[in-house]
Design a protein around this motif. Structure first.
Motif, PDB file in Angstrom:
ATOM      1  N   GLY A 406       0.809  -1.208   0.000  1.00 45.83           N
ATOM      2  CA  GLY A 406       0.000   0.000   0.000  1.00 45.83           C
ATOM      3  C   GLY A 406       0.840   1.256   0.000  1.00 45.83           C
ATOM      4  O   GLY A 406       0.539   2.235  -0.708  1.00 45.83           O
ATOM      5  N   ARG A 407       1.917   1.255   0.762  1.00 49.94           N
ATOM      6  CA  ARG A 407       2.793   2.417   0.798  1.00 49.94           C
ATOM      7  C   ARG A 407       3.569   2.559  -0.502  1.00 49.94           C
ATOM      8  O   ARG A 407       3.828   3.660  -0.973  1.00 49.94           O
ATOM      9  N   PHE A 408       3.936   1.415  -1.088  1.00 49.35           N
ATOM     10  CA  PHE A 408       4.651   1.454  -2.371  1.00 49.35           C
ATOM     11  C   PHE A 408       3.777   2.012  -3.488  1.00 49.35           C
ATOM     12  O   PHE A 408       4.275   2.537  -4.487  1.00 49.35           O
ATOM     13  N   LEU A 409       2.443   1.894  -3.335  1.00 43.27           N
ATOM     14  CA  LEU A 409       1.534   2.425  -4.364  1.00 43.27           C
ATOM     15  C   LEU A 409       1.664   3.935  -4.507  1.00 43.27           C
ATOM     16  O   LEU A 409       1.170   4.518  -5.479  1.00 43.27           O
ATOM     17  N   GLY A 410       2.324   4.570  -3.556  1.00 43.81           N
ATOM     18  CA  GLY A 410       2.585   5.999  -3.671  1.00 43.81           C
ATOM     19  C   GLY A 410       3.379   6.350  -4.915  1.00 43.81           C
ATOM     20  O   GLY A 410       3.373   7.512  -5.365  1.00 43.81           O
ATOM     21  N   GLU A 411       4.061   5.368  -5.505  1.00 47.27           N
ATOM     22  CA  GLU A 411       4.779   5.606  -6.765  1.00 47.27           C
ATOM     23  C   GLU A 411       3.827   6.048  -7.877  1.00 47.27           C
ATOM     24  O   GLU A 411       4.225   6.752  -8.811  1.00 47.27           O
ATOM     25  N   LEU A 412       2.566   5.636  -7.789  1.00 41.33           N
ATOM     26  CA  LEU A 412       1.596   5.972  -8.833  1.00 41.33           C
ATOM     27  C   LEU A 412       1.255   7.455  -8.835  1.00 41.33           C
ATOM     28  O   LEU A 412       0.623   7.936  -9.776  1.00 41.33           O
ATOM     29  N   LEU A 413       1.676   8.188  -7.798  1.00 40.91           N
ATOM     30  CA  LEU A 413       1.436   9.636  -7.767  1.00 40.91           C
ATOM     31  C   LEU A 413       2.509  10.414  -8.531  1.00 40.91           C
ATOM     32  O   LEU A 413       2.387  11.619  -8.697  1.00 40.91           O
ATOM     33  N   LEU A 414       3.525   9.715  -8.991  1.00 45.76           N
ATOM     34  CA  LEU A 414       4.520  10.372  -9.842  1.00 45.76           C
ATOM     35  C   LEU A 414       3.870  10.750 -11.175  1.00 45.76           C
ATOM     36  O   LEU A 414       3.022  10.007 -11.691  1.00 45.76           O
ATOM     37  N   PRO A 415       4.215  11.903 -11.732  1.00 48.39           N
ATOM     38  CA  PRO A 415       3.588  12.338 -12.995  1.00 48.39           C
ATOM     39  C   PRO A 415       3.624  11.284 -14.084  1.00 48.39           C
ATOM     40  O   PRO A 415       2.669  11.120 -14.841  1.00 48.39           O
ATOM     41  N   SER A 416       4.722  10.547 -14.160  1.00 47.19           N
ATOM     42  CA  SER A 416       4.861   9.548 -15.229  1.00 47.19           C
ATOM     43  C   SER A 416       4.010   8.301 -14.981  1.00 47.19           C
ATOM     44  O   SER A 416       3.827   7.489 -15.893  1.00 47.19           O
ATOM     45  N   ALA A 452      -5.313  17.031 -12.449  1.00 46.06           N
ATOM     46  CA  ALA A 452      -5.624  18.131 -13.373  1.00 46.06           C
ATOM     47  C   ALA A 452      -4.374  18.942 -13.682  1.00 46.06           C
ATOM     48  O   ALA A 452      -4.137  19.340 -14.830  1.00 46.06           O
ATOM     49  N   SER A 453      -3.565  19.197 -12.671  1.00 48.76           N
ATOM     50  CA  SER A 453      -2.347  19.978 -12.862  1.00 48.76           C
ATOM     51  C   SER A 453      -1.398  19.289 -13.816  1.00 48.76           C
ATOM     52  O   SER A 453      -0.834  19.908 -14.725  1.00 48.76           O
ATOM     53  N   ASN A 454      -1.225  17.998 -13.660  1.00 47.32           N
ATOM     54  CA  ASN A 454      -0.290  17.268 -14.511  1.00 47.32           C
ATOM     55  C   ASN A 454      -0.852  17.031 -15.907  1.00 47.32           C
ATOM     56  O   ASN A 454      -0.106  16.988 -16.874  1.00 47.32           O
ATOM     57  N   ASN A 455      -2.199  16.905 -16.030  1.00 50.18           N
ATOM     58  CA  ASN A 455      -2.798  16.800 -17.363  1.00 50.18           C
ATOM     59  C   ASN A 455      -2.592  18.081 -18.148  1.00 50.18           C
ATOM     60  O   ASN A 455      -2.365  18.064 -19.355  1.00 50.18           O
ATOM     61  N   LYS A 456      -2.658  19.235 -17.457  1.00 51.39           N
ATOM     62  CA  LYS A 456      -2.456  20.527 -18.102  1.00 51.39           C
ATOM     63  C   LYS A 456      -1.023  20.652 -18.609  1.00 51.39           C
ATOM     64  O   LYS A 456      -0.781  21.066 -19.741  1.00 51.39           O
ATOM     65  N   ILE A 457      -0.089  20.279 -17.744  1.00 51.72           N
ATOM     66  CA  ILE A 457       1.326  20.338 -18.143  1.00 51.72           C
ATOM     67  C   ILE A 457       1.596  19.377 -19.295  1.00 51.72           C
ATOM     68  O   ILE A 457       2.289  19.707 -20.261  1.00 51.72           O
ATOM     69  N   HIS A 458       0.998  18.190 -19.231  1.00 54.90           N
ATOM     70  CA  HIS A 458       1.203  17.195 -20.265  1.00 54.90           C
ATOM     71  C   HIS A 458       0.648  17.693 -21.598  1.00 54.90           C
ATOM     72  O   HIS A 458       1.257  17.512 -22.670  1.00 54.90           O
ATOM     73  N   GLY A 459      -0.529  18.406 -21.553  1.00 59.29           N
ATOM     74  CA  GLY A 459      -1.117  18.942 -22.787  1.00 59.29           C
ATOM     75  C   GLY A 459      -0.266  20.038 -23.394  1.00 59.29           C
ATOM     76  O   GLY A 459      -0.114  20.125 -24.621  1.00 59.29           O
ATOM     77  N   MET A 460       0.332  20.872 -22.551  1.00 57.68           N
ATOM     78  CA  MET A 460       1.209  21.938 -23.048  1.00 57.68           C
ATOM     79  C   MET A 460       2.435  21.364 -23.730  1.00 57.68           C
ATOM     80  O   MET A 460       2.902  21.854 -24.747  1.00 57.68           O
TER      81      MET A 460
END
Length: 465
Positions: A406-416, A452-460
């Motif tokens: 469960g703690r390792f799942l924190g990796e999924l919060l990385l933008p990539s 939302a923040s990372n989707n915006k950056i990814h779109g730019m």
């Protein structure tokens, strides 16, 4: 005072060397062995004027001999001082030119002495040095200190006598022992002496220890062991920080067990006490069965160990691999055929050295190990060692990796990795960090904002590209 072993007596070195035969105080000029009155003789001798006179002469002699004080001749003769200073100046210039040629790898001598590099440079130096010029060009000078024999002697004297060879060993990717050789030496630069360290070369290290040489001799005569060791020519050392090397080291040791025994027996015959102790430790059934079981179990963890220690380690992938390893171990634990095959290897290996399968001696109260009341060696080692090791390893993988998924799942919060984040994993992350996250609604809002923040950056980035 000096002790004379051959006469079991003591004498005074100052008085023996500088004392007079006519002296009234002759104690300790002739060796004294009267031990009853010895302390009295010593006190009387130390206070005598002749002893102190001789001691003064001795100290002055040593001072002149070691250069700490001038001799009477040099003290009263100024011309002698000038002569010595002049010769030292000339010799210093000659030495400087010789060292210059040596450092530049220039040939010192040529077809003739006058046309040699050494003489050409020395003559050039003398143009601004009157003392050196007169020495080289005065036909009445008998000793010039420039002959080939003098040159060789000076170079030999100047060769550094204070140096050390530095050697450091490591194993390269091909498992060859590489030895780096460096020289550490003193070098005079201007008015100071500095320490230099220069790399010389790499060499493949062939140990000269008796143990290794005897390992190699036995291996060359054992074709089966060479094949089993997969072209390895030495035992592997354990790496404290790399777990996969332990499995490799155990496999190599097991494959070459007969060669190791032969080598230790040969060393034992030569009087090596350590070889005797090691031979007694490995020629036991409990050692052989433990070696076979450990080699088999650790071989199943190599892929996981390599993944955990790779520079691209992904903890979530490590958890998946851990689950695979645990499932594999549990399947083997429930499969009697796996244990039968594994155990049958031990008696075959032990029979080569006339070792019978046995179990440890049973006692009613056992404090240092589990007391399994079993007589059959096969069943005993299955329960007391094989199952224990498997269960321990499964428990360690569970507590150290799987329980922390469960703690390792924190990796999924990385933008990539955000594209892999689902509602299920979002909840699992919250549950794992619930002690620090007290407001689930605020947590969900932050996850939405982060996406939302990372989707915006990814779109730019896409538009710009």
């Amino acid at each position: 005072m000096r002790y004379l072993v051959s006469k079991d007596a003591v004498y005074c070195v100052h008085c023996v060397l500088f004392g007079s035969a006519e002296s009234k105080e002759k104690s300790f000029i002739a060796p004294i062995s009267d031990w009853v009155n010895f302390s009295t003789y010593v006190k009387r001798h130390e206070l005598s004027s002749s002893h102190n006179h001789n001691k003064t002469f001795s100290e002055r002699f040593l001072g002149v001999a070691t250069g700490k004080q001038e001799s009477i001749l040099s003290s009263i003769s100024y011309s002698h001082k000038d002569y010595v200073a002049r010769n030292r100046h000339i010799l210093k210039k000659i030495i400087e030119v010789l060292l210059l040629c040596a450092k530049q790898n220039n040939a010192i001598r040529g077809h003739t002495e006058d046309k040699s590099n050494f003489m050409a440079i020395l003559q050039a130096f003398s143009q601004d040095d009157e003392v050196l010029y007169n020495h080289l060009n005065n036909p009445n000078v008998k000793y010039r200190y420039t002959s080939p024999d003098i040159q060789n002697e000076i170079l030999q004297i100047c060769a550094s006598q204070f140096f050390a060879i530095l050697a450091d060993e490591c194993t390269d990717k091909s498992t060859k022992e590489q030895l780096s050789i460096c020289l550490r030496y003193l070098c005079k630069e201007r008015d100071s002496i500095n320490i230099h360290e220069d790399f010389v070369c790499f060499v493949e290290a062939d140990s000269t220890k008796g143990e290794l040489l005897k390992f190699k001799e036995e291996l060359n005569s054992n074709e089966f062991a060479k094949g089993e060791m997969d072209k390895r020519t030495k035992l592997r050392t354990l790496c404290e920080t790399r777990w996969s090397s332990r499995a490799d080291a155990l496999h190599t040791f097991k494959s070459s067990f007969s060669v190791v025994v032969s080598s230790l027996e040969a060393l034992q015959a030569d009087g090596d006490e350590k070889a005797s102790a090691r031979l007694g430790a490995i020629l036991r059934f409990d050692f052989i069965i433990a070696l076979i079981i450990t080699d088999h179990i650790l071989s199943g963890t190599v892929a996981l160990s390599n993944h955990l220690q790779s520079v691209k380690c992904d903890l979530l992938e490590a958890v998946k691999e851990s689950k695979t390893v645990i499932q594999m171990f549990m399947n083997e634990r429930a499969n009697d055929n796996v244990w039968d095959t594994l155990y049958n290897t031990a008696p075959e290996m032990a029979a080569e050295f006339d070792i019978e399968p046995v179990v440890p001696r049973q006692v009613r109260r056992q404090q240092n190990r589990a007391n399994y009341q079993m007589v059959d060696p096969k069943q005993y080692w299955k329960v007391s060692l094989y199952f224990v090791f498997l269960d321990h390893l499964i428990g360690e993988l569970q507590s150290r990796l799987i329980d922390s998924e469960g703690r390792f799942l924190g990796e999924l919060l990385l933008p990539s990795r955000l594209q892999d984040l689902s509602d299920l994993t979002t909840t699992a992350i919250y549950d794992a960090f619930s002690a620090d996250l007290t407001d689930r609604q605020a947590y969900d809002q932050e996850i939405k904002r982060w996406r939302a923040s990372n989707n915006k950056i990814h779109g730019m980035i896409i538009i710009m590209s």
